[in-house]
Write a protein that holds these residues in place. Structure first.
Motif, PDB file in Angstrom:
ATOM      1  N   SER A  10      39.841  26.592  42.850  1.00 30.61           N
ATOM      2  CA  SER A  10      40.280  28.143  42.226  1.00 30.61           C
ATOM      3  C   SER A  10      41.245  28.008  41.072  1.00 30.61           C
ATOM      4  O   SER A  10      42.583  27.206  41.377  1.00 30.61           O
ATOM      5  CB  SER A  10      40.484  29.222  43.486  1.00 30.61           C
ATOM      6  OG  SER A  10      39.732  28.641  44.311  1.00 30.61           O
ATOM      7  N   LYS A  11      41.409  28.719  39.948  1.00 33.80           N
ATOM      8  CA  LYS A  11      42.001  29.266  38.621  1.00 33.80           C
ATOM      9  C   LYS A  11      42.804  30.202  38.874  1.00 33.80           C
ATOM     10  O   LYS A  11      44.167  30.750  38.118  1.00 33.80           O
ATOM     11  CB  LYS A  11      41.566  28.631  37.369  1.00 33.80           C
ATOM     12  CG  LYS A  11      40.871  27.326  37.304  1.00 33.80           C
ATOM     13  CD  LYS A  11      42.682  26.141  37.311  1.00 33.80           C
ATOM     14  CE  LYS A  11      41.357  24.697  36.427  1.00 33.80           C
ATOM     15  NZ  LYS A  11      40.191  23.940  37.936  1.00 33.80           N
ATOM     16  N   THR A  12      42.298  31.130  39.692  1.00 39.40           N
ATOM     17  CA  THR A  12      42.803  32.585  39.485  1.00 39.40           C
ATOM     18  C   THR A  12      42.249  33.041  40.523  1.00 39.40           C
ATOM     19  O   THR A  12      41.729  32.734  41.767  1.00 39.40           O
ATOM     20  CB  THR A  12      41.490  33.714  38.914  1.00 39.40           C
ATOM     21  OG1 THR A  12      41.758  33.193  36.865  1.00 39.40           O
ATOM     22  CG2 THR A  12      42.719  34.554  38.481  1.00 39.40           C
ATOM     23  N   ILE A  13      43.422  33.827  41.309  1.00 45.51           N
ATOM     24  CA  ILE A  13      43.314  34.918  43.235  1.00 45.51           C
ATOM     25  C   ILE A  13      43.724  36.004  43.115  1.00 45.51           C
ATOM     26  O   ILE A  13      45.192  35.699  42.053  1.00 45.51           O
ATOM     27  CB  ILE A  13      44.119  34.087  43.757  1.00 45.51           C
ATOM     28  CG1 ILE A  13      42.845  34.657  45.296  1.00 45.51           C
ATOM     29  CG2 ILE A  13      44.875  33.554  44.371  1.00 45.51           C
ATOM     30  CD1 ILE A  13      43.369  33.630  46.527  1.00 45.51           C
ATOM     31  N   THR A  14      43.568  36.935  43.332  1.00 47.42           N
ATOM     32  CA  THR A  14      44.338  38.254  43.326  1.00 47.42           C
ATOM     33  C   THR A  14      45.135  38.407  44.564  1.00 47.42           C
ATOM     34  O   THR A  14      44.128  37.988  46.165  1.00 47.42           O
ATOM     35  CB  THR A  14      43.589  39.687  43.142  1.00 47.42           C
ATOM     36  OG1 THR A  14      42.120  39.409  44.542  1.00 47.42           O
ATOM     37  CG2 THR A  14      42.572  39.729  41.932  1.00 47.42           C
ATOM     38  N   CYS A  15      45.546  38.978  44.758  1.00 48.50           N
ATOM     39  CA  CYS A  15      46.747  39.830  46.200  1.00 48.50           C
ATOM     40  C   CYS A  15      45.904  40.341  46.941  1.00 48.50           C
ATOM     41  O   CYS A  15      45.638  41.703  46.165  1.00 48.50           O
ATOM     42  CB  CYS A  15      48.040  39.871  45.297  1.00 48.50           C
ATOM     43  SG  CYS A  15      48.967  40.743  47.383  1.00 48.50           S
ATOM     44  N   SER A  16      46.097  40.205  47.719  1.00 49.61           N
ATOM     45  CA  SER A  16      45.178  40.943  48.992  1.00 49.61           C
ATOM     46  C   SER A  16      46.036  42.511  49.233  1.00 49.61           C
ATOM     47  O   SER A  16      45.444  43.530  50.191  1.00 49.61           O
ATOM     48  CB  SER A  16      44.778  40.197  50.544  1.00 49.61           C
ATOM     49  OG  SER A  16      45.718  39.762  50.481  1.00 49.61           O
ATOM     50  N   GLN A  17      47.218  42.119  49.040  1.00 46.56           N
ATOM     51  CA  GLN A  17      47.670  43.479  49.037  1.00 46.56           C
ATOM     52  C   GLN A  17      48.169  44.386  47.720  1.00 46.56           C
ATOM     53  O   GLN A  17      47.940  45.991  47.938  1.00 46.56           O
ATOM     54  CB  GLN A  17      49.594  43.182  49.169  1.00 46.56           C
ATOM     55  CG  GLN A  17      49.055  42.622  50.936  1.00 46.56           C
ATOM     56  CD  GLN A  17      48.728  43.113  52.346  1.00 46.56           C
ATOM     57  OE1 GLN A  17      48.843  44.878  51.881  1.00 46.56           O
ATOM     58  NE2 GLN A  17      48.007  43.117  52.660  1.00 46.56           N
TER      59      GLN A  17
END
Length: 264
Positions: A10-17
């Protein structure tokens, strides 16, 4: 919040909070770069939802809302949503939601044959006619992606169609990506993901335009009220003149305005 990517590449992820976009292109453990997002968009299908299309189980692992503008109407924008689907054996595909309906597309290997100077393309024995060209940018992001996603990322898009089949060309400064798929009936999406797919077909773009129009109207009203107040205010001294019932024949009339005038 702790960051737990589902996929090693994975190159990108968003914070769940906080929903910030986090760049993982250098790998976990190196410096993490993040971009805040201040304009949340609620997906019609929640992140993590599983569904079945063509007897294949898919899970929604990423979500993008994007905004587009066409050369013919540069002042008007429209929105659509892209859901990144994952299956351990089939890899990734995209479920697209727009005001025109639903479609399901997959990245193509290679490019179709160009016809009529790009006005049409040929793929698997079918001719696809160009229907629309537009510029697009990323507006809001949730979840995890196998490529690097950034806020306000710009691309040039071209859509082609042949009946219910679709082809999309997306060109960025670094690459060109072709996708092929088909339109889906809302009932198919509803059954697959247990939602009411007939509602909320990416009306965010329209709502953003509506919000902008409302802001313009509000500011216009404020400016008009300021002008009215300035025009209706004067230096009338009630000890010297009748400020309520002044006329051109009684008291002093400054510039022809009276405090009880019919200014709108």
């Amino acid at each position: 919040s702790s960051i737990k990517p589902l996929f090693d590449d994975s190159k990108t992820i968003t914070c769940s909070q906080c929903k910030s976009i986090i760049d993982l292109s250098s790998g976990i453990g190196s410096e993490l770069k993040a971009a805040t997002q201040d304009n949340p968009v609620n997906p019609t299908i929640a992140l993590g939802t599983s569904g079945q299309l063509e007897n294949i189980d898919w899970q929604i692992v990423g979500f993008q809302h994007r905004m587009g503008t066409s050369p013919q109407e540069p002042d008007e924008s429209f929105g659509w949503s892209e859901y990144l689907l994952y299956n351990p054996l089939k890899g990734f595909s995209f479920l697209v939601e727009s005001t025109e309906g639903w479609s399901w597309v997959k990245p193509m290997t290679g490019a179709p044959k160009s016809l009529k100077n790009g006005q049409a393309v040929e793929y698997l024995g079918k001719t696809y006619t160009q229907t629309e060209t537009y510029s697009a940018k990323t507006y809001y992001v949730l979840g995890e992606f196998y490529w690097r996603v950034s806020l306000d990322q710009n691309t040039k898009n071209t859509d082609y169609s042949c009946g219910s089949s679709l082809i999309n060309k997306e060109q960025s400064k670094d690459e060109i990506v072709w996708s092929h798929g088909q339109k889906l009936l809302p009932t198919v999406v509803s059954k697959a993901f247990n939602i009411d797919a007939s509602k909320g077909l990416s009306e965010v773009g329209d709502s953003q335009n509506s919000k902008l129009r409302k802001q313009i109207i509000l500011w216009s009203v404020i400016i008009i009220l300021i002008i009215i107040i300035v025009k209706c205010s004067d230096d009338c001294n009630p000890k010297i003149e009748n400020c309520t019932t002044r006329s051109s024949g009684t008291g002093g009339s400054y510039g022809g305005y009276s405090s009880g005038g019919s200014h709108k």
